[in-house]
Design a protein around this motif. Structure first.
Motif, PDB file in Angstrom:
ATOM      1  N   VAL A 235      82.795  19.862 -16.183  1.00  0.00           N
ATOM      2  CA  VAL A 235      82.281  20.494 -15.393  1.00  0.00           C
ATOM      3  C   VAL A 235      82.610  20.937 -14.294  1.00  0.00           C
ATOM      4  O   VAL A 235      84.380  20.816 -13.763  1.00  0.00           O
ATOM      5  CB  VAL A 235      80.827  19.401 -15.144  1.00  0.00           C
ATOM      6  CG1 VAL A 235      81.369  18.652 -13.689  1.00  0.00           C
ATOM      7  CG2 VAL A 235      79.572  19.654 -14.327  1.00  0.00           C
ATOM      8  N   GLU A 258      77.375  17.547  -9.444  1.00  0.00           N
ATOM      9  CA  GLU A 258      76.119  17.808  -9.937  1.00  0.00           C
ATOM     10  C   GLU A 258      76.470  18.834  -9.970  1.00  0.00           C
ATOM     11  O   GLU A 258      77.629  19.489  -9.650  1.00  0.00           O
ATOM     12  CB  GLU A 258      74.911  17.941  -9.134  1.00  0.00           C
ATOM     13  CG  GLU A 258      74.563  16.372  -8.680  1.00  0.00           C
ATOM     14  CD  GLU A 258      72.992  17.293  -8.081  1.00  0.00           C
ATOM     15  OE1 GLU A 258      73.358  18.325  -7.659  1.00  0.00           O
ATOM     16  OE2 GLU A 258      72.373  15.608  -7.559  1.00  0.00           O
ATOM     17  N   GLY A 259      75.956  19.739 -11.401  1.00  0.00           N
ATOM     18  CA  GLY A 259      77.150  21.394 -11.831  1.00  0.00           C
ATOM     19  C   GLY A 259      76.178  22.412 -10.870  1.00  0.00           C
ATOM     20  O   GLY A 259      75.122  22.361 -11.240  1.00  0.00           O
ATOM     21  N   ASP A 263      77.207  25.572 -14.904  1.00  0.00           N
ATOM     22  CA  ASP A 263      76.824  23.742 -14.928  1.00  0.00           C
ATOM     23  C   ASP A 263      75.723  23.642 -14.938  1.00  0.00           C
ATOM     24  O   ASP A 263      75.814  22.982 -14.856  1.00  0.00           O
ATOM     25  CB  ASP A 263      77.947  22.881 -14.896  1.00  0.00           C
ATOM     26  CG  ASP A 263      79.039  23.834 -15.958  1.00  0.00           C
ATOM     27  OD1 ASP A 263      78.803  23.911 -16.962  1.00  0.00           O
ATOM     28  OD2 ASP A 263      80.558  23.956 -15.552  1.00  0.00           O
ATOM     29  N   ARG A 266      73.358  19.974 -14.845  1.00  0.00           N
ATOM     30  CA  ARG A 266      73.965  19.437 -15.084  1.00  0.00           C
ATOM     31  C   ARG A 266      74.767  17.931 -13.778  1.00  0.00           C
ATOM     32  O   ARG A 266      74.661  18.815 -13.108  1.00  0.00           O
ATOM     33  CB  ARG A 266      75.051  19.465 -16.739  1.00  0.00           C
ATOM     34  CG  ARG A 266      74.496  20.688 -17.278  1.00  0.00           C
ATOM     35  CD  ARG A 266      75.864  21.625 -18.222  1.00  0.00           C
ATOM     36  NE  ARG A 266      77.342  20.418 -18.541  1.00  0.00           N
ATOM     37  CZ  ARG A 266      78.250  21.052 -18.411  1.00  0.00           C
ATOM     38  NH1 ARG A 266      79.311  22.266 -18.180  1.00  0.00           N
ATOM     39  NH2 ARG A 266      79.507  19.769 -18.941  1.00  0.00           N
ATOM     40  N   THR A 267      74.676  16.487 -14.796  1.00  0.00           N
ATOM     41  CA  THR A 267      75.346  16.170 -13.989  1.00  0.00           C
ATOM     42  C   THR A 267      76.877  15.021 -14.656  1.00  0.00           C
ATOM     43  O   THR A 267      75.409  14.560 -15.441  1.00  0.00           O
ATOM     44  CB  THR A 267      74.337  14.819 -13.829  1.00  0.00           C
ATOM     45  OG1 THR A 267      73.695  15.836 -12.356  1.00  0.00           O
ATOM     46  CG2 THR A 267      74.772  13.633 -12.180  1.00  0.00           C
ATOM     47  N   GLU A 281      78.148  11.955 -19.478  1.00  0.00           N
ATOM     48  CA  GLU A 281      77.311  13.109 -19.041  1.00  0.00           C
ATOM     49  C   GLU A 281      75.902  12.769 -19.850  1.00  0.00           C
ATOM     50  O   GLU A 281      75.884  12.850 -20.727  1.00  0.00           O
ATOM     51  CB  GLU A 281      77.774  14.652 -19.101  1.00  0.00           C
ATOM     52  CG  GLU A 281      76.147  15.840 -18.991  1.00  0.00           C
ATOM     53  CD  GLU A 281      76.706  17.015 -19.745  1.00  0.00           C
ATOM     54  OE1 GLU A 281      75.841  17.937 -18.959  1.00  0.00           O
ATOM     55  OE2 GLU A 281      77.782  17.019 -19.524  1.00  0.00           O
ATOM     56  N   ASN A 282      74.355  12.809 -18.950  1.00  0.00           N
ATOM     57  CA  ASN A 282      73.163  12.270 -19.103  1.00  0.00           C
ATOM     58  C   ASN A 282      73.059  11.240 -21.045  1.00  0.00           C
ATOM     59  O   ASN A 282      72.759  11.360 -21.580  1.00  0.00           O
ATOM     60  CB  ASN A 282      73.280  12.926 -19.924  1.00  0.00           C
ATOM     61  CG  ASN A 282      72.211  14.198 -19.016  1.00  0.00           C
ATOM     62  OD1 ASN A 282      71.727  14.294 -17.443  1.00  0.00           O
ATOM     63  ND2 ASN A 282      72.636  16.360 -18.960  1.00  0.00           N
ATOM     64  N   ARG A 286      82.065  11.637 -22.367  1.00  0.00           N
ATOM     65  CA  ARG A 286      82.583  13.162 -22.517  1.00  0.00           C
ATOM     66  C   ARG A 286      83.807  12.907 -22.794  1.00  0.00           C
ATOM     67  O   ARG A 286      84.562  13.980 -23.107  1.00  0.00           O
ATOM     68  CB  ARG A 286      82.679  14.113 -21.332  1.00  0.00           C
ATOM     69  CG  ARG A 286      80.605  14.471 -21.105  1.00  0.00           C
ATOM     70  CD  ARG A 286      80.000  15.216 -22.010  1.00  0.00           C
ATOM     71  NE  ARG A 286      81.163  16.566 -21.942  1.00  0.00           N
ATOM     72  CZ  ARG A 286      81.193  17.466 -20.936  1.00  0.00           C
ATOM     73  NH1 ARG A 286      80.647  17.557 -20.124  1.00  0.00           N
ATOM     74  NH2 ARG A 286      82.394  18.617 -21.601  1.00  0.00           N
TER      75      ARG A 286
END
Length: 358
Positions: A235, A258-259, A263, A266-267, A281-282, A286
């Motif tokens: 990210v 935070e992207g 990105d 996305r977090t 991520e969510n 990753r």
């Protein structure tokens, strides 16, 4: 080859990347290395094949919480006291210094310790990165007995430990470290060059230098570093939350990014224990230890240590494969996600991410 003052900035940048957030701030190690070279001369960088079979190799590293190392800096007496204790025990002086971990200050400071002791530095280490615990070294994975640990602190204390195994070496060394203020210099797995063959990760000082030099003289340092590492970009964005606490000789916590740009929305959350251990991520993992996860400044590609993470920083998170040794059954038992208390079965970054992302 000899390590000169002009090599230290590149070495420091490379070690910071390989530190995956830990190993100590490279700035203090760099200053110590520059000062030592100026005072004692350039440091020969030798290969394991250059050393006689019975030559004593001394793996050195700082042990403790990286946040403490900013204020409690190693002096010249600590490596000297450890070298004297080694000579007393073995009846002969050490022949070379090796970094226990190439990551962070623990990859740069051995240049200073080698210069102060008048010894060469071995182009190798025990991790190929940084790890937080004493037994998390290639020598333990290779099955060598962890039967000697020597520690020295800024107060002048010298402690020699004869642990029964690698896990006890961590428990006992950590207790001594905490008593010393959560920071000390440590020699573990003092071994001959003959026993080191196949038990250490070779070429890592050269590797750190190459990583540091990859970002020199380019208008796209982040892309150059990612290419040199063969890394996936997890990210790019802004640090919005950092939680850290120092306990038991470790820094533990989480960091949230935070992207931004492509990105946005996305977090990514990083789990920390001195080093970046798991990226989520969510709810989807990753990347995970023992693969390497590093936070770098998006504009300069300079690595950011865990103790340097601050709200609002613009950063990019990179991840790439670890040395194959860590993917063995013993390597994963020692430093895989479950060794840190995560209920995760290890999956390589290549499987989690596919091809590296630009």
């Amino acid at each position: 080859m000899k390590i000169e003052v002009s090599d230290i900035p590149a070495l420091a940048r490379g070690c910071a990347v390989l530190g995956t957030g830990g190993g100590g701030d490279v700035r203090t190690g760099s200053l110590a290395a520059i000062r030592a070279i100026q005072a004692y001369g350039e440091v020969p960088l030798v290969q394991l094949a250059d050393l006689p079979e019975d030559a004593l190799v001394v793996p050195l590293s700082g042990i403790g919480a990286p946040t403490v190392s900013h204020e409690m800096i190693h002096g010249e007496d600590e490596p000297r006291r450890i070298a004297e204790e080694i000579e007393r025990i073995f009846g002969r002086p050490p022949a070379a210094v090796m970094s226990s971990e190439i990551g962070g200050a623990n990859g740069v400071a051995p240049v200073a310790w080698a210069a102060q002791l008048g010894l060469p530095l071995l182009d190798a280490d025990g991790m190929g990165r940084a790890f937080p615990e004493v037994q998390m070294v290639s020598m333990y994975v290779a099955g060598l007995p962890a039967d000697l640990v020597i520690m020295s602190d800024v107060a002048g204390n010298v402690v020699t430990i004869r642990p029964v195994d690698g896990l006890w070496s961590e428990r006992l060394a950590r207790a001594v470290c905490v008593a010393a203020g959560s920071h000390a210099l440590m020699a573990d797995y003092v071994l001959t060059a003959g026993r080191a063959r196949g038990a250490v990760i070779e070429g890592t000082v050269t590797r750190a230098l190459a990583l540091g030099r990859a970002t020199e003289g380019t208008s796209e340092p982040l892309r150059a570093l990612q290419r040199e590492l063969g890394a996936s970009r997890l990210v790019t964005g802004k640090l919005t939350d950092v939680e850290r606490r120092t306990s038991g000789g470790f820094v533990r916590g989480t960091a949230t990014i935070e992207g931004a740009g492509d990105d946005r929305g996305r977090t990514l959350t990083l789990e920390l224990q001195n080093e970046n251990l798991v990226a989520v991520e969510n709810g989807r993992v990753r990347a995970m230890v023992p693969d390497l996860i590093t936070v770098v400044d998006t504009e300069t590609a300079v690595a950011v240590q865990t103790e340097g993470l601050r709200y609002g920083q613009r950063v990019t998170v990179l991840a790439w494969p670890c040395d194959p040794l860590w993917r063995t059954a013993k390597g994963l038992e020692t430093a895989g996600p479950q060794a840190f208390g995560y209920d995760l079965d290890y999956l390589p970054i290549e499987e989690l991410e596919g091809e590296p992302r630009g």
